[in-house]
Design a protein around this motif. Structure first.
Motif, PDB file in Angstrom:
ATOM      1  N   VAL A  93       0.795  -1.083  -0.045  1.00 46.57           N
ATOM      2  CA  VAL A  93       0.082  -0.020  -0.035  1.00 46.57           C
ATOM      3  C   VAL A  93       1.046   1.057   0.207  1.00 46.57           C
ATOM      4  CG1 VAL A  93      -1.525   1.466   1.499  1.00 46.57           C
ATOM      5  CG2 VAL A  93      -2.186  -0.966   1.122  1.00 46.57           C
ATOM      6  N   LEU A  94       0.832   2.090  -1.045  1.00 44.17           N
ATOM      7  CA  LEU A  94       1.399   3.306  -0.870  1.00 44.17           C
ATOM      8  C   LEU A  94       0.485   4.482  -0.569  1.00 44.17           C
ATOM      9  CD1 LEU A  94       3.567   5.405  -2.036  1.00 44.17           C
ATOM     10  CD2 LEU A  94       2.799   4.894  -4.499  1.00 44.17           C
ATOM     11  N   ALA A  95       0.917   5.274   0.406  1.00 46.64           N
ATOM     12  CA  ALA A  95       0.147   6.223   0.989  1.00 46.64           C
ATOM     13  C   ALA A  95       0.594   7.538   0.173  1.00 46.64           C
ATOM     14  CB  ALA A  95       0.384   6.359   2.615  1.00 46.64           C
ATOM     15  N   ALA A  96      -0.270   8.023  -0.742  1.00 46.94           N
ATOM     16  CA  ALA A  96       0.167   9.181  -1.621  1.00 46.94           C
ATOM     17  C   ALA A  96      -0.339  10.582  -0.608  1.00 46.94           C
ATOM     18  CB  ALA A  96      -0.641   9.321  -2.797  1.00 46.94           C
ATOM     19  N   ASN A  97       0.578  11.529  -0.629  1.00 50.19           N
ATOM     20  CA  ASN A  97       0.574  12.620   0.182  1.00 50.19           C
ATOM     21  C   ASN A  97      -0.240  13.778  -0.499  1.00 50.19           C
ATOM     22  OD1 ASN A  97       0.917  14.802   2.063  1.00 50.19           O
ATOM     23  ND2 ASN A  97       2.727  14.325   2.529  1.00 50.19           N
ATOM     24  N   PRO A  98      -1.485  14.182  -0.074  1.00 55.39           N
ATOM     25  CA  PRO A  98      -2.136  15.249  -0.869  1.00 55.39           C
ATOM     26  C   PRO A  98      -1.417  16.476  -0.754  1.00 55.39           C
ATOM     27  CG  PRO A  98      -3.542  14.240   0.570  1.00 55.39           C
ATOM     28  CD  PRO A  98      -2.320  13.617   0.802  1.00 55.39           C
ATOM     29  N   GLU A  99      -0.502  16.606   0.303  1.00 59.21           N
ATOM     30  CA  GLU A  99      -0.036  18.009   0.810  1.00 59.21           C
ATOM     31  C   GLU A  99       1.033  18.487  -0.076  1.00 59.21           C
ATOM     32  OE1 GLU A  99       1.123  18.729   4.780  1.00 59.21           O
ATOM     33  OE2 GLU A  99      -0.879  17.801   5.440  1.00 59.21           O
ATOM     34  N   THR A 100       1.865  17.367  -0.577  1.00 56.60           N
ATOM     35  CA  THR A 100       2.976  17.799  -1.507  1.00 56.60           C
ATOM     36  C   THR A 100       3.317  16.568  -2.548  1.00 56.60           C
ATOM     37  OG1 THR A 100       5.206  18.517  -1.710  1.00 56.60           O
ATOM     38  CG2 THR A 100       4.574  17.011   0.138  1.00 56.60           C
ATOM     39  N   GLU A 101       3.843  16.794  -3.687  1.00 54.38           N
ATOM     40  CA  GLU A 101       4.264  15.779  -4.386  1.00 54.38           C
ATOM     41  C   GLU A 101       5.521  15.036  -4.039  1.00 54.38           C
ATOM     42  OE1 GLU A 101       4.427  16.211  -8.968  1.00 54.38           O
ATOM     43  OE2 GLU A 101       3.057  17.916  -8.800  1.00 54.38           O
ATOM     44  N   GLN A 102       5.516  13.793  -3.817  1.00 52.63           N
ATOM     45  CA  GLN A 102       6.695  13.218  -3.473  1.00 52.63           C
ATOM     46  C   GLN A 102       7.142  11.878  -4.425  1.00 52.63           C
ATOM     47  OE1 GLN A 102       5.251  11.941   0.498  1.00 52.63           O
ATOM     48  NE2 GLN A 102       6.607  13.435   1.453  1.00 52.63           N
ATOM     49  N   PRO A 103       7.379  12.371  -5.630  1.00 53.32           N
ATOM     50  CA  PRO A 103       7.595  11.172  -6.702  1.00 53.32           C
ATOM     51  C   PRO A 103       8.802  10.195  -6.187  1.00 53.32           C
ATOM     52  CG  PRO A 103       8.718  13.392  -7.324  1.00 53.32           C
ATOM     53  CD  PRO A 103       7.971  13.658  -6.121  1.00 53.32           C
ATOM     54  N   TRP A 104       9.671  10.524  -5.389  1.00 50.56           N
ATOM     55  CA  TRP A 104      10.756   9.679  -4.923  1.00 50.56           C
ATOM     56  C   TRP A 104      10.162   8.435  -4.169  1.00 50.56           C
ATOM     57  CZ3 TRP A 104      10.259  14.729  -3.472  1.00 50.56           C
ATOM     58  CH2 TRP A 104       9.835  14.838  -2.201  1.00 50.56           C
ATOM     59  N   VAL A 105       8.992   8.844  -3.554  1.00 49.52           N
ATOM     60  CA  VAL A 105       8.405   7.596  -2.809  1.00 49.52           C
ATOM     61  C   VAL A 105       7.781   6.594  -3.750  1.00 49.52           C
ATOM     62  CG1 VAL A 105       6.489   7.234  -1.099  1.00 49.52           C
ATOM     63  CG2 VAL A 105       7.811   9.116  -0.881  1.00 49.52           C
ATOM     64  N   THR A 106       7.026   7.139  -4.768  1.00 51.27           N
ATOM     65  CA  THR A 106       6.520   6.384  -5.909  1.00 51.27           C
ATOM     66  C   THR A 106       7.763   5.570  -6.359  1.00 51.27           C
ATOM     67  OG1 THR A 106       4.816   7.881  -5.912  1.00 51.27           O
ATOM     68  CG2 THR A 106       5.073   6.294  -7.944  1.00 51.27           C
ATOM     69  N   ALA A 113      -5.030   7.539  -0.919  1.00 50.93           N
ATOM     70  CA  ALA A 113      -4.777   9.026  -0.648  1.00 50.93           C
ATOM     71  C   ALA A 113      -5.938   9.457   0.490  1.00 50.93           C
ATOM     72  CB  ALA A 113      -4.715   9.908  -1.911  1.00 50.93           C
ATOM     73  N   VAL A 114      -5.641  10.329   1.495  1.00 51.16           N
ATOM     74  CA  VAL A 114      -6.650  10.574   2.308  1.00 51.16           C
ATOM     75  C   VAL A 114      -7.021  12.078   2.372  1.00 51.16           C
ATOM     76  CG1 VAL A 114      -7.586  10.394   4.919  1.00 51.16           C
ATOM     77  CG2 VAL A 114      -6.052   8.321   3.920  1.00 51.16           C
ATOM     78  N   ASP A 115      -8.178  12.555   2.350  1.00 58.50           N
ATOM     79  CA  ASP A 115      -8.388  13.881   2.324  1.00 58.50           C
ATOM     80  C   ASP A 115      -7.938  14.842   3.486  1.00 58.50           C
ATOM     81  OD1 ASP A 115     -10.581  13.728   4.038  1.00 58.50           O
ATOM     82  OD2 ASP A 115     -12.185  14.149   2.755  1.00 58.50           O
ATOM     83  N   GLU A 116      -7.574  14.390   4.619  1.00 56.08           N
ATOM     84  CA  GLU A 116      -7.286  14.696   5.790  1.00 56.08           C
ATOM     85  C   GLU A 116      -8.170  15.791   6.445  1.00 56.08           C
ATOM     86  OE1 GLU A 116      -3.456  16.703   4.412  1.00 56.08           O
ATOM     87  OE2 GLU A 116      -2.502  14.794   4.632  1.00 56.08           O
ATOM     88  N   LEU A 117      -9.316  15.391   6.074  1.00 54.61           N
ATOM     89  CA  LEU A 117     -10.243  16.200   6.941  1.00 54.61           C
ATOM     90  C   LEU A 117     -11.231  15.674   7.856  1.00 54.61           C
ATOM     91  CD1 LEU A 117     -11.410  19.258   6.789  1.00 54.61           C
ATOM     92  CD2 LEU A 117     -13.106  18.529   4.865  1.00 54.61           C
ATOM     93  N   GLU A 118     -10.967  15.974   9.090  1.00 58.52           N
ATOM     94  CA  GLU A 118     -11.740  15.131  10.230  1.00 58.52           C
ATOM     95  C   GLU A 118     -13.314  15.542  10.078  1.00 58.52           C
ATOM     96  OE1 GLU A 118     -10.181  14.357  14.003  1.00 58.52           O
ATOM     97  OE2 GLU A 118      -8.381  15.315  13.297  1.00 58.52           O
ATOM     98  N   SER A 119     -13.596  16.943  10.142  1.00 56.37           N
ATOM     99  CA  SER A 119     -14.556  17.418  10.550  1.00 56.37           C
ATOM    100  C   SER A 119     -14.719  18.625   9.537  1.00 56.37           C
ATOM    101  CB  SER A 119     -14.925  17.975  11.650  1.00 56.37           C
ATOM    102  OG  SER A 119     -16.094  18.705  11.904  1.00 56.37           O
ATOM    103  N   GLU A 120     -15.924  18.681   8.521  1.00 52.51           N
ATOM    104  CA  GLU A 120     -16.103  19.498   7.677  1.00 52.51           C
ATOM    105  C   GLU A 120     -16.560  20.816   8.349  1.00 52.51           C
ATOM    106  OE1 GLU A 120     -17.925  20.120   2.962  1.00 52.51           O
ATOM    107  OE2 GLU A 120     -18.378  18.106   4.363  1.00 52.51           O
ATOM    108  N   HIS A 121     -17.100  20.846   9.616  1.00 56.47           N
ATOM    109  CA  HIS A 121     -17.691  21.958  10.108  1.00 56.47           C
ATOM    110  C   HIS A 121     -16.513  22.952  10.405  1.00 56.47           C
ATOM    111  CE1 HIS A 121     -21.615  20.248  10.129  1.00 56.47           C
ATOM    112  NE2 HIS A 121     -21.073  19.223  10.793  1.00 56.47           N
ATOM    113  N   LEU A 122     -15.410  22.243  10.796  1.00 57.26           N
ATOM    114  CA  LEU A 122     -14.291  23.227  11.113  1.00 57.26           C
ATOM    115  C   LEU A 122     -13.284  23.510  10.154  1.00 57.26           C
ATOM    116  CD1 LEU A 122     -13.211  20.981  14.683  1.00 57.26           C
ATOM    117  CD2 LEU A 122     -14.691  23.479  14.126  1.00 57.26           C
ATOM    118  N   ALA A 123     -13.565  23.143   8.801  1.00 60.14           N
ATOM    119  CA  ALA A 123     -12.615  23.411   7.861  1.00 60.14           C
ATOM    120  C   ALA A 123     -12.816  24.741   7.089  1.00 60.14           C
ATOM    121  CB  ALA A 123     -12.728  22.357   6.887  1.00 60.14           C
TER     122      ALA A 123
END
Length: 138
Positions: A4-17, A35-45
């Motif tokens: 399982v490759l965890a892709a980071n939505p915050e920044t490109e990390q081609p070296w990981v791929t 990839a995970v959207d990193e949003l726990e609660s939409e109310h606070l976003a």
């Protein structure tokens, strides 16, 4: 072997791929990108969830496309919520033998306050985790 490759939505990390591509060439493993959207609660976003989901989708698709360019077929999935928890859950569902993640891109102070996804994966995943750091150049 299944990775399982965890892709980071915050920044490109081609070296990981690229590291995953090397592992696949050496082992014949299969790959699932998450990839995970990193949003726990939409109310606070400050922005709607769709913005975070789109960033995660782009990260997953970029990793999958880079693997495809290297001749490696992979699936990709985008999930909502807290990254470490969702990556661990996904890896369990996938029966992954290994989780691969890039090193944290957060500054040290933010890591202390907010945590580090790679460190949390190492502590709680219950399976091997490979953290790939950015290559040193020059």
């Amino acid at each position: 072997m299944h990775i399982v490759l965890a892709a980071n939505p915050e920044t490109e990390q081609p070296w990981v791929t690229d590291a995953v591509a090397d592992l696949v060439r050496q082992t014949g493993a299969s790959v699932a990108v998450v990839a995970v959207d990193e949003l726990e609660s939409e109310h606070l976003a400050p922005l709607p969830r769709s913005v975070y989901t789109e960033r995660a989708r782009k990260a997953a698709e970029a990793a999958t496309a880079r693997l495809a360019a290297a001749g490696i077929e992979a699936t990709h999935t985008v999930l909502p919520g807290r990254p470490a928890e969702q990556i661990i859950r996904f890896a369990g569902e996938q029966r992954a033998d290994l989780i691969v993640s890039g090193s944290s891109v957060r500054p040290a102070m933010a890591q202390r306050l907010l945590g580090s996804v790679p460190l949390t994966l190492i502590e709680k995943a219950g399976r091997p985790v490979l953290v790939v750091t950015r290559p040193v150049t020059g």
